[in-house]
Each structure stands twice: as C-alpha cells, then as structure tokens.
Design an enzyme around this catalytic site. Structure first.
Site, PDB file in Angstrom:
ATOM      1  NE  ARG A 110      -8.521  -6.601   2.028  1.00 51.13           N
ATOM      2  CZ  ARG A 110      -8.479  -5.347   1.579  1.00 51.13           C
ATOM      3  NH1 ARG A 110      -9.002  -4.353   2.278  1.00 51.13           N
ATOM      4  NH2 ARG A 110      -7.925  -5.091   0.398  1.00 51.13           N
ATOM      5  CG  HIS A 153     -14.292  -2.563   2.045  1.00 52.33           C
ATOM      6  ND1 HIS A 153     -13.863  -3.864   1.904  1.00 52.33           N
ATOM      7  CD2 HIS A 153     -13.198  -1.804   1.760  1.00 52.33           C
ATOM      8  CE1 HIS A 153     -12.585  -3.885   1.545  1.00 52.33           C
ATOM      9  NE2 HIS A 153     -12.165  -2.629   1.435  1.00 52.33           N
TER      10      HIS A 153
HETATM   11  P1  NDP Z   1       1.811  -1.705   3.660  1.00 58.56           P
HETATM   12  O1  NDP Z   1       2.279  -2.963   3.029  1.00 58.56           O
HETATM   13  O2  NDP Z   1       2.419  -0.434   3.203  1.00 58.56           O
HETATM   14  O3  NDP Z   1       2.017  -1.784   5.246  1.00 58.56           O
HETATM   15  C1  NDP Z   1       1.767  -2.927   5.982  1.00 58.56           C
HETATM   16  C2  NDP Z   1       2.289  -2.758   7.398  1.00 58.56           C
HETATM   17  O4  NDP Z   1       1.908  -3.902   8.162  1.00 58.56           O
HETATM   18  C3  NDP Z   1       3.808  -2.664   7.461  1.00 58.56           C
HETATM   19  O5  NDP Z   1       4.194  -1.722   8.426  1.00 58.56           O
HETATM   20  C4  NDP Z   1       4.219  -4.067   7.913  1.00 58.56           C
HETATM   21  O6  NDP Z   1       5.417  -4.112   8.664  1.00 58.56           O
HETATM   22  C5  NDP Z   1       3.054  -4.438   8.809  1.00 58.56           C
HETATM   23  N1  NDP Z   1       2.933  -5.881   8.946  1.00 58.56           N
HETATM   24  C6  NDP Z   1       2.666  -6.806   7.984  1.00 58.56           C
HETATM   25  N2  NDP Z   1       2.655  -8.045   8.492  1.00 58.56           N
HETATM   26  C7  NDP Z   1       2.919  -7.899   9.817  1.00 58.56           C
HETATM   27  C8  NDP Z   1       3.049  -8.820  10.888  1.00 58.56           C
HETATM   28  N3  NDP Z   1       2.897 -10.156  10.713  1.00 58.56           N
HETATM   29  N4  NDP Z   1       3.335  -8.339  12.117  1.00 58.56           N
HETATM   30  C9  NDP Z   1       3.489  -7.012  12.303  1.00 58.56           C
HETATM   31  N5  NDP Z   1       3.394  -6.081  11.327  1.00 58.56           N
HETATM   32  C10 NDP Z   1       3.099  -6.540  10.103  1.00 58.56           C
HETATM   33  O7  NDP Z   1       0.234  -1.681   3.480  1.00 58.56           O
HETATM   34  P2  NDP Z   1      -0.721  -0.402   3.403  1.00 58.56           P
HETATM   35  O8  NDP Z   1      -0.424   0.472   4.560  1.00 58.56           O
HETATM   36  O9  NDP Z   1      -0.649   0.212   2.045  1.00 58.56           O
HETATM   37  O10 NDP Z   1      -2.171  -1.074   3.533  1.00 58.56           O
HETATM   38  C11 NDP Z   1      -2.545  -1.847   4.648  1.00 58.56           C
HETATM   39  C12 NDP Z   1      -3.856  -2.563   4.391  1.00 58.56           C
HETATM   40  O11 NDP Z   1      -4.951  -1.659   4.460  1.00 58.56           O
HETATM   41  C13 NDP Z   1      -4.025  -3.188   3.016  1.00 58.56           C
HETATM   42  O12 NDP Z   1      -3.348  -4.437   2.935  1.00 58.56           O
HETATM   43  C14 NDP Z   1      -5.526  -3.342   2.893  1.00 58.56           C
HETATM   44  O13 NDP Z   1      -5.938  -4.624   3.329  1.00 58.56           O
HETATM   45  C15 NDP Z   1      -6.075  -2.276   3.834  1.00 58.56           C
HETATM   46  N6  NDP Z   1      -6.843  -1.255   3.113  1.00 58.56           N
HETATM   47  C16 NDP Z   1      -8.159  -1.049   3.442  1.00 58.56           C
HETATM   48  C17 NDP Z   1      -8.891  -0.091   2.796  1.00 58.56           C
HETATM   49  C18 NDP Z   1     -10.311   0.180   3.159  1.00 58.56           C
HETATM   50  O14 NDP Z   1     -10.970   0.954   2.472  1.00 58.56           O
HETATM   51  N7  NDP Z   1     -10.817  -0.366   4.231  1.00 58.56           N
HETATM   52  C19 NDP Z   1      -8.303   0.764   1.739  1.00 58.56           C
HETATM   53  C20 NDP Z   1      -6.923   0.463   1.491  1.00 58.56           C
HETATM   54  C21 NDP Z   1      -6.230  -0.501   2.156  1.00 58.56           C
HETATM   55  P3  NDP Z   1       6.841  -3.736   7.962  1.00 58.56           P
HETATM   56  O15 NDP Z   1       6.713  -2.288   7.569  1.00 58.56           O
HETATM   57  O16 NDP Z   1       7.828  -3.937   9.040  1.00 58.56           O
HETATM   58  O17 NDP Z   1       6.968  -4.653   6.789  1.00 58.56           O
HETATM   59  C1  OXD Z   2      -7.932  -1.651  -0.794  1.00 57.75           C
HETATM   60  C2  OXD Z   2      -9.326  -1.550  -0.367  1.00 57.75           C
HETATM   61  O1  OXD Z   2      -7.263  -2.654  -0.506  1.00 57.75           O
HETATM   62  O2  OXD Z   2     -10.029  -0.630  -0.851  1.00 57.75           O
HETATM   63  O3  OXD Z   2      -7.454  -0.709  -1.449  1.00 57.75           O
HETATM   64  O4  OXD Z   2      -9.768  -2.330   0.471  1.00 57.75           O
END
Ligand code: NDP
Ligand code: OXD
Length: 312
Positions: free
Chosen positions: A227, A275
């Site tokens: 993001r 994006h």
């Molecule tokens: P998940 O919820 O599956 O994974 C999030 C990860 O981040 C977990 O490993 C979590 O740790 C870790 N995390 C969260 N908060 C913290 C913190 N404060 N400190 C350290 N680690 C942290 O999310 P996804 O993998 O499915 O997606 C991640 C992000 O990707 C989405 O939220 C979205 O914003 C972005 N995205 C962007 C896209 C694009 O096109 N650019 C498309 C899709 C998604 P733990 O496992 O220990 O809880």
């Molecule tokens: C998502 C994105 O969050 O596309 O899936 O950014």
C-alpha cells in the site's frame, strides 16, 4: 432468514462482469449496483471497494461485507465501518499467483540490473554490467502471509538468500524468519532487496521510512507492492538521491492515480506500475463470494474473514 440482495459498490471494477458471473453461478441472487440499492433493508451482502465513509452503516440487515481486494484498509480506515458484521477479504490462488509473478519479475529486474540496461538502450550504448550471483543476494520480504509466503516459495528456486519479517514467527523451508519490532533491525541489515507485502494498519503505516532505509545496506533496493501508506515517498527519494538506495519499484502510492506532478514518475531509479501487481479476477472470486453466501445461508461461518482486532 431469507436470502437478501447483494450490493456491488466500486468505482474501479466492472459491475457488468461481476453481475454476469453472479447470474451464471447463482441466478436466485439479486445483485444491485450502487447507487441503485433502495430499499436498503433488502441488502444482506455488500461487495465493495472504497465505499464512501459511513455508507455501510445505512444497511440495517447486512450479514457480510466482502472486500473486492485482499487488503481491507480501504474499509477499516472508516471509523463508521460496521464492526459487528463479518468482513471477508480476497484470498484466491489467481491473486496470489499474480503477486508472486510481480515479485519475481521485480526482484529479477533489480538483481539483473535491467533498469540500467534500459537506460543504456535509450542511449544506444553497448555496456556490460555484471550481476552478483543469486546466492549472494539477500531478499527480505516484509509480511509472510498469504502473498509473502507464496512469493518466498516462488523465489526459492533462483537461489536467493531469503528471509521474511512478520508479526509471529514462521517456519518456511529456506526462509529465515524474523518476528516483531525487536527483529526488524537485524532483518533489514541483512536485506539487499526489500519487498513489502504487509497489510496497511496503524502499526505498519509509514514503515518504509528514513530510519528503515538507513538500516538497509548501501545499494539496497525497495519494492513496495502493498500500500502507498507504507511508504514515506520523500524519504525514499532522499535515500535514492543520496545514493544509499540503488533503486525502487512502486506499484502503490499515497495518492492514486499517481499525480502527474509526482517526482516519482521521472525518477531514473524508480520503476512505477499502476497498482496492478495483482488483481481480483471476477471469474474466480465471484465463486468464493457465492460459496461464502451459501455458507452463511446454511448458518455456517464464512471463510477468509478478517480478524478485526488485528486489522488484517
Ligand atoms: P496476510 O494477512 O495474509 O499477511 C499479512 C502478513 O503481514 C502476515 O505475515 C502478518 O504477520 C504480517 N504483519 C501484519 N502486521 C504486521 C506487523 N505490525 N509487524 C510485522 N508483520 C506484520 O495478507 P496478504 O498476504 O493476503 O496481503 C498483504 C497485503 O498486500 C494486503 O493487505 C494488500 O494491502 C496488499 N495487496 C496489494 C496488491 C496490489 O496489487 N498491489 C494486491 C493484493 C494485495 P502474521 O502472519 O504473523 O500475522
Ligand atoms: C488488493 C489490491 O488489496 O488489489 O487486493 O490492492
């Protein structure tokens, strides 16, 4: 309770494609496209991307909110989000695959110095540049959730030294796990190519900042596919201009679309994409939505719900 209507609300997604898939999968499901949603009492489900603040409070019989993305910051940043309603996010192999393709592409671009070759090509300059052996390149992924862990798996065959940083410790073959704020610094210090795949929460907002970049070794690269709110853009530009960072790939921005006036567009060390690192494919994700609606209708809990206490 009888099945209610599904409201579709997004200014960027094609409602005609989504409604066609819902018609095919579940003809009995009434789909109303925002803003033609009255009477609001009939709406049981909302499939949304960036709804206006407070909008979801208008639906007294909502049984589930579906995010049109994997990220839910576009919903939870609204203090009026109805926290008593389950929130489902996109978890789908097609979206995961797309993100891993993007991460592999960008890691290889920087490792194999493609941005420099593109500049030489424009100058018609035949210039050899050696790349380090992959085994000497340390890739660090912030966020080892659905997307980060898959990206790590897809990077493994290239032979990079892989690590990940997450909230809780992980056990993924070939990936050194760092967990929590106490281990952020050692994680950054061993990272040549930093990939951000964190959710945007109050804890992670602005995490790609001056102090973070200073912990990375000189010549490091930053890839942000999560993001725009994670990145302090002027800190990145300063770190690139000072020569401390070698390059960056950015798919997400503080303001989207990225304004024409942004210095990031023309920065010679920055790769900009709009994006689209990955996206929610209605062909597949409509099936997940329908399956969850059917679960709810049977009195079961939906899958892929967000833990509202964590915010992701
Ligand atoms: P998940 O919820 O599956 O994974 C999030 C990860 O981040 C977990 O490993 C979590 O740790 C870790 N995390 C969260 N908060 C913290 C913190 N404060 N400190 C350290 N680690 C942290 O999310 P996804 O993998 O499915 O997606 C991640 C992000 O990707 C989405 O939220 C979205 O914003 C972005 N995205 C962007 C896209 C694009 O096109 N650019 C498309 C899709 C998604 P733990 O496992 O220990 O809880
Ligand atoms: C998502 C994105 O969050 O596309 O899936 O950014």
């Amino acid at each position: 309770m009888a099945q209610g209507a599904l409201m579709f609300l997004s200014l960027v997604d094609r409602d005609d494609m989504w409604t066609a898939h819902f018609r095919r999968l579940k003809p009995s499901l009434e789909v109303r496209v925002f803003p033609k949603v009255e009477p609001v009492e009939d709406v049981s489900y909302a499939l949304v991307w960036k709804p206006p603040a407070g909008e979801l409070l208008r639906y007294p019989h909502l049984r589930c909110v579906f995010s049109l993305g994997a990220g839910v910051d576009h919903l939870l940043s609204d203090p009026a989000f109805p926290k008593h309603v389950p929130l489902v996010r996109v978890v789908d192999p097609s979206l995961t695959r797309g993100m891993s393709e993007y991460v592999v592409l960008q890691v290889l671009m920087h490792h194999r110095r493609q941005p420099e070759f593109l500049q030489f090509q424009r100058l018609k300059k035949w210039q050899l540049l050696m790349s380090p052996d992959a085994g000497d390149v340390r890739v660090g992924i912030m966020g080892l959730g659905v997307l980060g862990s898959d990206a790590a798996e897809k990077l493994r065959p290239f032979g990079y030294q892989l690590a990940g940083w997450s909230h809780t410790r992980k056990s993924i073959a070939g990936v050194e796990s760092f967990a929590g704020m106490d281990e952020l610094k050692p994680f950054l210090q061993r990272t040549d190519i930093l990939v951000c795949l964190l959710p945007l929460t109050p804890e992670t907002r602005g995490i790609l900042n001056r102090e973070t970049f200073a912990q990375l070794p000189a010549g490091a690269v930053v890839i942000n596919a999560a993001r725009g709110g994670h990145l302090v853009e002027h800190d990145l530009i300063a770190a690139l201009d000072s020569g401390h960072l070698k390059g960056a790939t950015l798919d997400v921005f503080q303001t989207e679309p990225l304004p024409e006036s942004s210095p990031l567009w023309a920065h010679p060390k920055v790769i900009v994409t709009p994006h689209l690192a990955s996206f929610t494919d209605p062909r597949f994700v409509s099936e997940n939505v329908v399956a969850n609606i059917e679960r709810i209708e049977r009195g079961e809990a939906p899958h892929d719900t967000v833990d509202l206490s964590r915010g992701y």
